[in-house]
Each structure stands twice: as structure tokens, then as C-alpha cells.
Scaffold this motif. Sequence first.
Motif, PDB file in Angstrom:
ATOM      1  N   MET A 222       4.973  19.316  29.327  1.00 48.88           N
ATOM      2  CA  MET A 222       4.857  18.290  30.361  1.00 48.88           C
ATOM      3  C   MET A 222       5.960  18.477  31.406  1.00 48.88           C
ATOM      4  N   LYS A 223       7.168  18.699  30.936  1.00 54.29           N
ATOM      5  CA  LYS A 223       8.310  18.909  31.824  1.00 54.29           C
ATOM      6  C   LYS A 223       8.082  20.151  32.692  1.00 54.29           C
ATOM      7  N   SER A 224       7.594  21.207  32.087  1.00 54.64           N
ATOM      8  CA  SER A 224       7.309  22.448  32.805  1.00 54.64           C
ATOM      9  C   SER A 224       6.209  22.248  33.853  1.00 54.64           C
ATOM     10  N   ASN A 225       5.151  21.528  33.488  1.00 53.66           N
ATOM     11  CA  ASN A 225       4.059  21.259  34.426  1.00 53.66           C
ATOM     12  C   ASN A 225       4.531  20.464  35.645  1.00 53.66           C
TER      13      ASN A 225
ATOM     14  N   ASN B 241       1.956  15.358  15.185  1.00 55.93           N
ATOM     15  CA  ASN B 241       3.361  15.799  15.182  1.00 55.93           C
ATOM     16  C   ASN B 241       3.607  16.982  16.125  1.00 55.93           C
ATOM     17  N   LEU B 242       3.019  16.914  17.305  1.00 55.66           N
ATOM     18  CA  LEU B 242       3.161  17.979  18.298  1.00 55.66           C
ATOM     19  C   LEU B 242       3.971  17.524  19.509  1.00 55.66           C
ATOM     20  N   SER B 243       4.650  16.410  19.373  1.00 54.24           N
ATOM     21  CA  SER B 243       5.323  15.790  20.514  1.00 54.24           C
ATOM     22  C   SER B 243       6.363  16.675  21.186  1.00 54.24           C
ATOM     23  N   THR B 244       7.173  17.390  20.438  1.00 59.17           N
ATOM     24  CA  THR B 244       8.249  18.189  21.028  1.00 59.17           C
ATOM     25  C   THR B 244       7.705  19.255  21.971  1.00 59.17           C
ATOM     26  N   SER B 245       6.761  20.057  21.513  1.00 62.52           N
ATOM     27  CA  SER B 245       6.204  21.114  22.364  1.00 62.52           C
ATOM     28  C   SER B 245       5.403  20.521  23.527  1.00 62.52           C
ATOM     29  N   TYR B 246       4.740  19.402  23.274  1.00 60.29           N
ATOM     30  CA  TYR B 246       3.966  18.742  24.326  1.00 60.29           C
ATOM     31  C   TYR B 246       4.884  18.260  25.458  1.00 60.29           C
TER      32      TYR B 246
ATOM     33  N   VAL C  87      -9.534  23.781  32.051  1.00 64.09           N
ATOM     34  CA  VAL C  87      -8.919  24.830  32.867  1.00 64.09           C
ATOM     35  C   VAL C  87      -7.866  25.581  32.060  1.00 64.09           C
ATOM     36  N   CYS C  88      -6.883  24.877  31.508  1.00 63.60           N
ATOM     37  CA  CYS C  88      -5.796  25.536  30.770  1.00 63.60           C
ATOM     38  C   CYS C  88      -6.081  25.676  29.277  1.00 63.60           C
ATOM     39  N   LEU C  89      -7.120  24.976  28.803  1.00 64.60           N
ATOM     40  CA  LEU C  89      -7.524  25.005  27.394  1.00 64.60           C
ATOM     41  C   LEU C  89      -6.418  24.526  26.458  1.00 64.60           C
ATOM     42  N   ASP C  90      -5.604  23.609  26.952  1.00 60.51           N
ATOM     43  CA  ASP C  90      -4.530  23.023  26.154  1.00 60.51           C
ATOM     44  C   ASP C  90      -4.628  21.505  26.289  1.00 60.51           C
ATOM     45  N   PHE C  91      -3.796  20.779  25.535  1.00 58.64           N
ATOM     46  CA  PHE C  91      -3.837  19.327  25.601  1.00 58.64           C
ATOM     47  C   PHE C  91      -3.571  18.834  27.022  1.00 58.64           C
ATOM     48  N   PHE C  92      -4.271  17.751  27.394  1.00 62.58           N
ATOM     49  CA  PHE C  92      -4.102  17.169  28.722  1.00 62.58           C
ATOM     50  C   PHE C  92      -2.640  16.802  28.974  1.00 62.58           C
TER      51      PHE C  92
ATOM     52  N   MET D 247      -1.699  11.121  24.140  1.00 57.66           N
ATOM     53  CA  MET D 247      -0.339  10.942  23.614  1.00 57.66           C
ATOM     54  C   MET D 247      -0.384  10.454  22.165  1.00 57.66           C
ATOM     55  N   SER D 248      -1.284   9.538  21.852  1.00 55.39           N
ATOM     56  CA  SER D 248      -1.412   9.043  20.477  1.00 55.39           C
ATOM     57  C   SER D 248      -1.838  10.175  19.543  1.00 55.39           C
ATOM     58  N   TYR D 249      -2.780  10.977  19.996  1.00 58.23           N
ATOM     59  CA  TYR D 249      -3.259  12.091  19.184  1.00 58.23           C
ATOM     60  C   TYR D 249      -2.153  13.129  18.966  1.00 58.23           C
TER      61      TYR D 249
END
Length: 159
Positions: free
Chosen positions: A79-82, A70-75, A10-15, A63-65
Motif C-alpha cells: 500500500m505504501k509503495s502504491n 494474517n497478511l497485513s504486514t506485506s499488504y 490488472v495487478c492480480l493482487d489484493f485490492f 482489509m478484513s480479509y
Amino acid sequence: MHDEDFCCAVCLDFFIEPCIIKCGHSFCHLCIESHLNITEKCPLCRAFPGNPIKNRQLESLTMSYISFRNLSTSYYERMKSNRKKLVLQQKALLIIYTELSDKPGQSTELHNLVKNVQDEELKSEIRRQVRQQVGIGLEHIGDLEGDTVTIRLKSSSSK
């Protein structure tokens, strides 16, 4: 492994908080909840989805991926926004349907739904949800872009 293996259709971004539905497809929690507020079919195969169930294994793999890439900060920001969006959506729907179910067969103007709400984001979400719900669970009289639009629960004879 590829990015696409961990992306919502749907959003075409990481789950973000992935959920699985009856047909076996997985989506972000916010994406599938928002979609099911509009239609009761899977966005991919159009099957009846049942209730979304959190997919903790897919969440852990994602989360492991994310960490590996090294995408944890933006992810985590997304997540917080969602989570905030989901809470706003749920509050808005609760306000709309509580107000209308307290007056079966009667209608109300949109400005009556938002007049006691102090939070501007919530007011905006109520307006957005009213526009989205027209034809699904709501009927309207007047311009959907204005606060003077009159809304009511959709009658069973007009389904």
C-alpha cells in the motif's frame, strides 16, 4: 471467500485503495489510474469508465480479509509503495503537461523537462510517462530512449 474475490484484475493482487468505475468493475486506485493514462476504456469490458470512485466498502472487506489471513504486514508495505508510485506518476504528468501547455504548438526536448528535477525517481518517472503518453497525448521526434527526444502535445489533426 477466496483470494480472487479481493483481487484486482490488472495487478492480480489484493485490492489497494479499490475504486469502482461506471461499468461496475473494481480495480486498485493505482492500477486504474495508470490504465486510464493509456486508454479510456475498462480493462475488462472495454466500456467507457467515467471517473473512478473509491469503493470504501470493498476496501473494508479487503482489509478484513487481509487481517483474517494474517497478511497485513506485506499488504501495508505494498500500500505504501502504491501510494508513492501514484504520487510520482501524478507529479511526472503534471510536469510534462504543464511545461507543454505553457507553450501551445511548440515542442521541447525531454532533457528540458528533467534538468531542474533533483529526485532521480521522479526523473525516471517523467521519462517513463513520456514514453507511455506518446500516441495518446504526445507526439515525438527522435529516439524515445534518449533525453534529446523532442516532444509536443498531440495536435487535434493527428488524432
